[in-house]
Design a protein around this motif. Structure first.
Motif, short mmCIF file in Angstrom:
data_model
loop_
_atom_site.label_atom_id
_atom_site.label_comp_id
_atom_site.label_asym_id
_atom_site.label_seq_id
_atom_site.Cartn_x
_atom_site.Cartn_y
_atom_site.Cartn_z
N ARG A 77 2.93 1.02 -4.17
CA ARG A 77 4.08 0.50 -3.43
C ARG A 77 3.67 -0.20 -2.14
N ALA A 78 2.43 -0.03 -1.74
CA ALA A 78 1.97 -0.59 -0.47
C ALA A 78 1.74 -2.10 -0.58
N GLU A 79 1.85 -2.78 0.56
CA GLU A 79 1.58 -4.21 0.64
C GLU A 79 0.14 -4.40 1.12
N TRP A 80 -0.78 -4.55 0.19
CA TRP A 80 -2.20 -4.61 0.53
C TRP A 80 -2.56 -5.88 1.28
N SER A 81 -1.76 -6.92 1.13
CA SER A 81 -2.02 -8.14 1.90
C SER A 81 -1.87 -7.89 3.39
N GLU A 82 -1.06 -6.92 3.77
CA GLU A 82 -0.92 -6.51 5.17
C GLU A 82 -1.97 -5.48 5.56
N ILE A 83 -2.29 -4.59 4.64
CA ILE A 83 -3.16 -3.46 4.96
C ILE A 83 -4.62 -3.88 5.14
N LEU A 84 -5.13 -4.75 4.28
CA LEU A 84 -6.57 -5.07 4.29
C LEU A 84 -7.05 -5.70 5.60
N PRO A 85 -6.33 -6.67 6.19
CA PRO A 85 -6.78 -7.17 7.50
C PRO A 85 -6.79 -6.10 8.57
N ARG A 110 12.11 -6.21 8.59
CA ARG A 110 12.14 -6.50 7.16
C ARG A 110 11.66 -5.32 6.32
N ASN A 111 10.93 -4.39 6.92
CA ASN A 111 10.41 -3.25 6.17
C ASN A 111 11.37 -2.08 6.23
N ASP A 112 11.74 -1.53 5.05
CA ASP A 112 12.52 -0.31 5.08
C ASP A 112 11.58 0.88 5.22
N ARG A 113 12.13 2.05 5.39
CA ARG A 113 11.31 3.22 5.68
C ARG A 113 10.40 3.58 4.51
N HIS A 114 10.80 3.29 3.28
CA HIS A 114 9.96 3.60 2.13
C HIS A 114 8.71 2.72 2.11
N LYS A 115 8.87 1.45 2.40
CA LYS A 115 7.72 0.55 2.46
C LYS A 115 6.81 0.92 3.63
N THR A 116 7.42 1.29 4.75
CA THR A 116 6.63 1.68 5.91
C THR A 116 5.76 2.89 5.60
N ARG A 117 6.33 3.90 4.98
CA ARG A 117 5.57 5.10 4.64
C ARG A 117 4.45 4.77 3.65
N ALA A 118 4.73 3.94 2.66
CA ALA A 118 3.72 3.59 1.67
C ALA A 118 2.55 2.86 2.31
N ASN A 119 2.84 1.92 3.20
CA ASN A 119 1.78 1.18 3.88
C ASN A 119 0.90 2.12 4.71
N MET A 120 1.55 2.98 5.48
CA MET A 120 0.80 3.89 6.35
C MET A 120 -0.04 4.86 5.55
N GLN A 121 0.53 5.42 4.51
CA GLN A 121 -0.19 6.41 3.73
C GLN A 121 -1.38 5.79 3.00
N ALA A 122 -1.22 4.59 2.49
CA ALA A 122 -2.33 3.90 1.84
C ALA A 122 -3.43 3.57 2.86
#
Length: 271
Positions: free
Chosen positions: A89-97, A181-193
């Protein structure tokens, strides 16, 4: 060597706990247990915040360096499975940088941790957390999709904070929780990943620097169950909470933890 603190009213703890935490008073052990439970609750509820709760309080008892190693041991068995479940569910395009510059900045944060004296680090830690909570609670919002430069900058700040006090999630919380633009579910997924990968990278560097020790691992053993219970309760609370409750609950618990850890209260509390 773990730094210890003596409380005025030292009691006794069951042998099963004191054997894992030799030399700590009953009050000091109680602080660690409470910080672990509340930190796990916040982590399960929001996807971040364990270190923001745990580090200020654990630093009072152990000192920042030992607390940094302890938090890594406590979180590792939970961070990796949680990250694996969140990866899709995470957005890896945001996470990798963010991961790239966080990794590069991490050694600088560790250097500051070991160079600054204990009292100074406690002030810096508590004030950083309080400032982050104030910014998040102010209603600030980031508009639009984050660019590469901004992501790299936030990642570098996250790595610096992670090395200093394992609070690399603080800049990410400001960054991602503020994004409209990020809901709480996307936020949690990004952080946890992000945390899952950064935990592995950070662990290698902490081991190389000699911060991960057998005594820290032993101390973490009785805290695993406490942390797991907090995570479970926080996760179930997240499913029931509204968006507003999600944010307010996280801010309040983190704020109280940082406020209570300020060296300003040492004389009053006898620590």
């Amino acid at each position: 060597m773990l730094r210890r603190i003596s409380f005025r009213r030292a009691g006794t703890m069951p042998l099963s706990l004191s054997a894992f935490m030799p030399g700590l008073t009953a009050d000091a052990i109680a602080v660690l247990l409470g910080a672990t439970l509340i930190g796990g609750l916040v982590r399960g509820f929001t996807g971040f915040g364990f270190a923001m709760v745990f580090m200020p309080l654990a630093s009072v008892v152990l000192g920042p360096v030992a607390a940094l190693g302890l938090i890594w041991f406590i979180d590792l068995p939970f961070a990796l499975p949680i990250a694996a479940r969140s990866a899709r569910r995470a957005e890896w395009s945001e996470i990798l940088p963010l991961l790239l510059t966080a990794t590069l900045a991490l050694p600088a944060g560790i250097w500051l941790l070991t160079w600054l004296d204990r009292a100074t680090m406690r002030w810096i830690l508590a004030l950083l957390v309080l400032a982050a909570v104030a910014l998040m609670a102010s209603g600030w919002r980031y508009h639009g999709r984050p660019g590469v430069a901004l992501s790299l900058g936030v990642g570098a700040l996250s790595g610096l904070c992670n090395g200093m006090a394992s609070i690399g999630g603080m800049p990410l919380a400001v960054f991602w929780l503020g994004a409209q633009r990020n809901d709480r579910h996307k936020t949690r997924a990004n952080m946890q990943a992000f945390f899952g990968v950064s935990t592995l990278i950070g662990g290698a560097i902490l081991w190389w620097k000699g911060i991960l020790t057998p005594s820290g691992l032993a101390m973490a053993v009785p805290l695993f169950a406490i942390y797991g219970a907090g995570l479970w309760a926080g996760t179930h609370g997240f499913r029931l909470a509204s968006e507003a409750s999600f944010r307010r609950g996280a801010y309040l618990l983190i704020f109280l933890s940082a406020l209570s850890s300020l060296p300003l209260w040492d004389g009053l509390l006898g620590r």
